[in-house]
Scaffold this motif. Structure first.
Motif, PDB file in Angstrom:
ATOM      1  N   ILE A 182      45.065  32.838  44.212  1.00 22.44           N
ATOM      2  CA  ILE A 182      46.474  33.209  44.263  1.00 22.44           C
ATOM      3  C   ILE A 182      46.679  34.595  43.647  1.00 22.44           C
ATOM      4  CG2 ILE A 182      48.811  32.599  43.517  1.00 22.44           C
ATOM      5  CD1 ILE A 182      47.659  30.791  45.662  1.00 22.44           C
ATOM      6  N   THR A 183      45.998  34.904  42.551  1.00 25.51           N
ATOM      7  CA  THR A 183      46.091  36.255  41.984  1.00 25.51           C
ATOM      8  C   THR A 183      45.476  37.287  42.920  1.00 25.51           C
ATOM      9  OG1 THR A 183      43.978  36.126  40.802  1.00 25.51           O
ATOM     10  CG2 THR A 183      45.946  35.356  39.629  1.00 25.51           C
ATOM     11  N   GLY A 184      44.562  36.834  43.798  1.00 28.86           N
ATOM     12  CA  GLY A 184      43.856  37.759  44.665  1.00 28.86           C
ATOM     13  C   GLY A 184      42.763  38.490  43.920  1.00 28.86           C
ATOM     14  N   VAL A 185      41.932  39.210  44.659  1.00 29.69           N
ATOM     15  CA  VAL A 185      40.826  39.945  44.049  1.00 29.69           C
ATOM     16  C   VAL A 185      40.982  41.454  44.225  1.00 29.69           C
ATOM     17  CG1 VAL A 185      39.176  38.065  44.221  1.00 29.69           C
ATOM     18  CG2 VAL A 185      39.444  39.613  46.152  1.00 29.69           C
ATOM     19  N   VAL A 216      46.896  40.245  34.924  1.00 28.84           N
ATOM     20  CA  VAL A 216      46.272  40.724  33.689  1.00 28.84           C
ATOM     21  C   VAL A 216      44.831  40.234  33.565  1.00 28.84           C
ATOM     22  CG1 VAL A 216      48.409  40.990  32.405  1.00 28.84           C
ATOM     23  CG2 VAL A 216      47.251  38.777  32.389  1.00 28.84           C
ATOM     24  N   TYR A 217      44.471  39.227  34.355  1.00 28.63           N
ATOM     25  CA  TYR A 217      43.075  38.770  34.312  1.00 28.63           C
ATOM     26  C   TYR A 217      42.775  37.940  35.551  1.00 28.63           C
ATOM     27  CZ  TYR A 217      38.729  36.567  32.871  1.00 28.63           C
ATOM     28  OH  TYR A 217      37.417  36.138  32.822  1.00 28.63           O
ATOM     29  N   ARG A 218      41.598  38.227  36.124  1.00 26.07           N
ATOM     30  CA  ARG A 218      41.020  37.400  37.181  1.00 26.07           C
ATOM     31  C   ARG A 218      39.625  37.003  36.728  1.00 26.07           C
ATOM     32  NH1 ARG A 218      42.812  42.152  40.453  1.00 26.07           N
ATOM     33  NH2 ARG A 218      44.535  41.510  41.831  1.00 26.07           N
ATOM     34  N   ASP A 219      39.330  35.725  36.747  1.00 23.16           N
ATOM     35  CA  ASP A 219      37.980  35.349  36.348  1.00 23.16           C
ATOM     36  C   ASP A 219      37.016  35.727  37.467  1.00 23.16           C
ATOM     37  OD1 ASP A 219      36.586  33.766  34.088  1.00 23.16           O
ATOM     38  OD2 ASP A 219      35.666  33.010  35.931  1.00 23.16           O
ATOM     39  N   PRO A 220      35.856  36.268  37.133  1.00 18.03           N
ATOM     40  CA  PRO A 220      34.914  36.678  38.176  1.00 18.03           C
ATOM     41  C   PRO A 220      34.271  35.514  38.930  1.00 18.03           C
ATOM     42  CG  PRO A 220      33.979  37.012  35.986  1.00 18.03           C
ATOM     43  CD  PRO A 220      35.406  36.659  35.780  1.00 18.03           C
ATOM     44  N   ILE A 221      34.261  34.326  38.317  1.00 17.69           N
ATOM     45  CA  ILE A 221      33.584  33.180  38.924  1.00 17.69           C
ATOM     46  C   ILE A 221      34.539  32.016  39.166  1.00 17.69           C
ATOM     47  CG2 ILE A 221      31.860  31.372  38.560  1.00 17.69           C
ATOM     48  CD1 ILE A 221      30.645  33.965  39.407  1.00 17.69           C
ATOM     49  N   HIS A 222      35.205  31.559  38.126  1.00 11.46           N
ATOM     50  CA  HIS A 222      36.028  30.359  38.240  1.00 11.46           C
ATOM     51  C   HIS A 222      37.378  30.653  38.892  1.00 11.46           C
ATOM     52  CE1 HIS A 222      32.910  28.484  36.098  1.00 11.46           C
ATOM     53  NE2 HIS A 222      33.250  28.871  34.891  1.00 11.46           N
ATOM     54  N   ASP A 223      37.977  29.622  39.464  1.00  6.72           N
ATOM     55  CA  ASP A 223      39.183  29.786  40.254  1.00  6.72           C
ATOM     56  C   ASP A 223      40.436  29.765  39.376  1.00  6.72           C
ATOM     57  OD1 ASP A 223      40.802  30.126  42.408  1.00  6.72           O
ATOM     58  OD2 ASP A 223      40.507  28.122  43.265  1.00  6.72           O
ATOM     59  N   PHE A 224      40.549  30.748  38.493  1.00  7.03           N
ATOM     60  CA  PHE A 224      41.767  30.886  37.704  1.00  7.03           C
ATOM     61  C   PHE A 224      42.015  32.352  37.377  1.00  7.03           C
ATOM     62  CE2 PHE A 224      38.694  30.808  34.216  1.00  7.03           C
ATOM     63  CZ  PHE A 224      39.244  31.672  33.270  1.00  7.03           C
ATOM     64  N   GLY A 225      43.276  32.652  37.101  1.00 12.12           N
ATOM     65  CA  GLY A 225      43.670  33.996  36.709  1.00 12.12           C
ATOM     66  C   GLY A 225      45.024  33.933  36.021  1.00 12.12           C
ATOM     67  N   PHE A 226      45.443  35.062  35.469  1.00  9.98           N
ATOM     68  CA  PHE A 226      46.697  35.117  34.728  1.00  9.98           C
ATOM     69  C   PHE A 226      47.585  36.236  35.258  1.00  9.98           C
ATOM     70  CE2 PHE A 226      43.898  33.006  31.723  1.00  9.98           C
ATOM     71  CZ  PHE A 226      44.713  32.046  31.139  1.00  9.98           C
ATOM     72  N   PHE A 227      48.876  35.904  35.442  1.00  7.33           N
ATOM     73  CA  PHE A 227      49.911  36.898  35.663  1.00  7.33           C
ATOM     74  C   PHE A 227      50.684  37.094  34.360  1.00  7.33           C
ATOM     75  CE2 PHE A 227      49.705  35.537  40.221  1.00  7.33           C
ATOM     76  CZ  PHE A 227      49.520  36.790  40.780  1.00  7.33           C
ATOM     77  N   LYS A 228      51.415  38.223  34.287  1.00  9.10           N
ATOM     78  CA  LYS A 228      52.266  38.481  33.132  1.00  9.10           C
ATOM     79  C   LYS A 228      53.628  38.961  33.618  1.00  9.10           C
ATOM     80  CE  LYS A 228      52.461  40.977  28.726  1.00  9.10           C
ATOM     81  NZ  LYS A 228      51.764  41.900  27.805  1.00  9.10           N
ATOM     82  N   TYR A 229      54.698  38.463  32.971  1.00  8.95           N
ATOM     83  CA  TYR A 229      56.049  38.893  33.295  1.00  8.95           C
ATOM     84  C   TYR A 229      56.745  39.394  32.037  1.00  8.95           C
ATOM     85  CZ  TYR A 229      57.619  34.412  31.323  1.00  8.95           C
ATOM     86  OH  TYR A 229      57.856  33.363  30.479  1.00  8.95           O
ATOM     87  N   SER A 250      30.998  43.305  35.691  1.00 12.18           N
ATOM     88  CA  SER A 250      30.439  44.514  36.297  1.00 12.18           C
ATOM     89  C   SER A 250      29.865  44.251  37.692  1.00 12.18           C
ATOM     90  CB  SER A 250      29.343  45.098  35.399  1.00 12.18           C
ATOM     91  OG  SER A 250      28.208  44.237  35.343  1.00 12.18           O
ATOM     92  N   LEU A 251      29.667  42.992  38.055  1.00 17.07           N
ATOM     93  CA  LEU A 251      29.093  42.648  39.352  1.00 17.07           C
ATOM     94  C   LEU A 251      30.162  42.320  40.391  1.00 17.07           C
ATOM     95  CD1 LEU A 251      26.152  40.342  38.162  1.00 17.07           C
ATOM     96  CD2 LEU A 251      26.205  42.828  38.403  1.00 17.07           C
ATOM     97  N   ILE A 252      31.424  42.442  40.002  1.00 14.78           N
ATOM     98  CA  ILE A 252      32.538  42.148  40.903  1.00 14.78           C
ATOM     99  C   ILE A 252      33.189  43.451  41.335  1.00 14.78           C
ATOM    100  CG2 ILE A 252      34.718  40.912  41.139  1.00 14.78           C
ATOM    101  CD1 ILE A 252      32.306  39.099  40.702  1.00 14.78           C
ATOM    102  N   PRO A 253      33.424  43.685  42.636  1.00 14.12           N
ATOM    103  CA  PRO A 253      34.061  44.937  43.080  1.00 14.12           C
ATOM    104  C   PRO A 253      35.457  45.095  42.483  1.00 14.12           C
ATOM    105  CG  PRO A 253      33.117  43.739  44.940  1.00 14.12           C
ATOM    106  CD  PRO A 253      33.055  42.818  43.765  1.00 14.12           C
ATOM    107  N   VAL A 290      38.483  50.013  55.114  1.00 12.43           N
ATOM    108  CA  VAL A 290      38.399  49.725  53.684  1.00 12.43           C
ATOM    109  C   VAL A 290      36.990  49.233  53.375  1.00 12.43           C
ATOM    110  CG1 VAL A 290      39.239  48.305  51.782  1.00 12.43           C
ATOM    111  CG2 VAL A 290      40.848  49.165  53.495  1.00 12.43           C
ATOM    112  N   VAL A 291      36.300  49.953  52.512  1.00 11.48           N
ATOM    113  CA  VAL A 291      34.948  49.558  52.122  1.00 11.48           C
ATOM    114  C   VAL A 291      34.853  49.530  50.598  1.00 11.48           C
ATOM    115  CG1 VAL A 291      33.877  50.528  54.203  1.00 11.48           C
ATOM    116  CG2 VAL A 291      34.055  51.932  52.159  1.00 11.48           C
ATOM    117  N   HIS A 292      33.998  48.659  50.104  1.00 11.70           N
ATOM    118  CA  HIS A 292      33.736  48.602  48.665  1.00 11.70           C
ATOM    119  C   HIS A 292      32.316  48.096  48.451  1.00 11.70           C
ATOM    120  CE1 HIS A 292      34.254  44.239  48.885  1.00 11.70           C
ATOM    121  NE2 HIS A 292      35.427  44.413  49.443  1.00 11.70           N
ATOM    122  N   SER A 293      31.905  48.037  47.222  1.00 14.24           N
ATOM    123  CA  SER A 293      30.529  47.625  46.934  1.00 14.24           C
ATOM    124  C   SER A 293      30.309  46.162  47.298  1.00 14.24           C
ATOM    125  CB  SER A 293      30.219  47.856  45.451  1.00 14.24           C
ATOM    126  OG  SER A 293      31.114  47.106  44.647  1.00 14.24           O
TER     127      SER A 293
END
Length: 447
Positions: A87-90, A110-123, A353-356, A366-369
């Motif tokens: 939902i936060t997107g990558v 404000v944060y996306r976990d590189p592996i697990h399916d969770f992240g944080f928004f801030k308002y 560091s391993l996540i684009p 659109v290209v990325h690593s």
């Protein structure tokens, strides 16, 4: 096939009073009944929000579109909202949170976990005018079989739906998604809650009103719902509150939990089982290396994890806590490979560091690593090429679709975005040039 869900909260709920009863001190997880559930829902309702997220740019296998789901406030003073990573997107996003009293506030990732399916928004907490401020406490200790739960979110696009269930298991291996991204190195909990699109990111509540898991996925055509445990979520939230960077380590390998009888077939000795059961009476299995990156030269698929840093390790919580504390150094790992014990010194890398995190745009291309998830799924080195997230005027004319890996441009290798820029910067305008790529979706090699 398990599939992650997201949907739009389009329904308009009836007006509710601003003040709601708080949880009674006498309500416990053991004593709460249907009346207390009403109190629980009323108390946590202001903390649950509908999320409308616009993926501005295609990134990895995530196309530019609108995603909708659920989130819930976990820190009302700092304005932190917990939801799913899908939902936060990558990539770059614009997002709105729709609160209980229909207030819409812009939120930022404000944060996306590189592996697990969770992240944080801030308002911005100062902009909330009508909705009563509330938060839902996280409790990663109470997730256990038999716990009665409520999943409160925007199920099937209906604002604030309440689904009930009972935790049936807490040791399921991660659901398998037919996407580039896939979670790893964690258990999932399961229940017959019947969740569907829109409930992604909903809190899984117990009778004390605490979130004991995060709704993440479900099975099409069945009532099975899968919940992410909150161990790494609590770890991340603590770091965010303290203003510290969130350390996430990896040994470039993904693990699965397997029962002892299954492990016997790949070389586990009876002495290994007895050693584990002497230390952990309730143990039913151990961790097995499922896949590794090409850069990982020491661990191999099929290795059975006996210990890490001198301690028996049969669960993901301990494994990840060790890896997160050893970023930039190494860990001593003892594995069983074909019935033989091996002691390995394994390097721990920074998972972030391993996540684009950036991209190049060229004529709408659109290209990325090549990121961690795509490299693991295709078993290619991280420097194999650059990933085409969206074909534009240049690469679409070649028949090169999204999900392709561009390996050379104009006769020059493109192992990284920087190399890609150097390869194209000297090509004159309107000049043809050669391109080599792989279609990663079916792994064809096209000239």
């Amino acid at each position: 096939m398990d599939e992650a869900r997201s949907g739009h909260a389009e329904g308009v709920p009836q007006e509710r009073p601003a003040k709601r009863p708080r949880l009674a001190d006498s309500v416990t997880a053991a004593s709460a009944g249907s009346c207390e559930w009403a109190q629980v829902i009323s108390a946590v309702q202001p903390a649950i929000v509908a999320l409308k997220v616009t993926f501005v740019v295609s990134f990895e296998d995530e196309q530019a579109a609108v995603a909708l789901g659920t989130g819930f406030v976990v820190d009302k003073e700092r304005g932190l909202i917990l939801t799913n990573r899908h939902i936060t997107g990558v990539g770059p996003v614009r997002a709105l949170a729709i609160f209980d009293r229909h207030e819409e506030l812009e939120v930022e990732v404000v944060y996306r976990d590189p592996i697990h399916d969770f992240g944080f928004f801030k308002y911005d907490v100062t902009k909330l005018r009508f909705t009563e401020t509330a938060e839902i406490a996280l409790n990663c200790e109470d997730l256990c079989v038999g716990t009665e739960i409520r999943v409160v979110g925007n199920d099937a696009g209906e604002k604030l739906q309440i689904l009930s269930g009972t935790i049936a298991r807490v040791d399921r291996n991660v659901p398998e998604f037919n996407t580039v991204y896939n979670d790893e190195n964690t258990f999932y909990a399961g229940a017959g809650a019947g969740t569907s699109g829109g409930s992604s990111g909903s809190p899984v509540l117990n009778k004390s009103g605490h979130a004991i898991a995060l709704n993440a996925a479900g099975t099409d055509g069945a009532a099975s719902a899968f919940f992410l445990p909150l161990d790494r979520v609590c770890y991340t939230l603590k770091s965010l509150r303290e203003g510290l960077p969130v350390q996430r380590g990896t040994c470039q390998a993904s693990f699965l939990f397997k029962a002892f009888d299954e492990l016997m077939k790949v070389g586990l000795l009876e002495s290994h089982e007895h050693r584990v059961r002497d230390k952990k009476k309730a143990a039913t299995g151990m961790l097995l290396v499922d896949a590794v990156l090409c850069e990982q030269k020491k661990l191999r698929p099929g290795d059975i994890l006996l210990s890490i840093e001198g301690q028996i390790c049969i669960d993901f919580v301990y494994l990840e806590s060790i890896l997160d504390s050893k970023v930039g150094s190494s860990v001593e790992v003892i594995v069983c490979r074909g019935g033989e014990e091996l002691t390995l010194d394994v390097e721990v890398l920074d998972l972030h560091s391993l996540i684009p995190r950036s991209y190049i745009e060229l004529g709408l291309d659109v290209v990325h690593s090549l990121g961690y998830h795509a490299a693991r799924k295709t078993h290619l080195p991280l420097d194999s090429g650059v990933y085409l997230a969206r074909p534009g005027y240049v690469f679409e004319s070649l028949g090169c679709d999204w999900g392709s890996l561009i390996t050379t441009v104009n006769g020059k290798a493109t192992p990284s975005p920087e190399a890609f820029v150097k390869a194209i910067e000297d090509i004159p305008d309107r000049q043809y040039f050669t391109v080599h790529w792989y279609d990663l979706r079916d792994f064809r090699h096209l000239p």
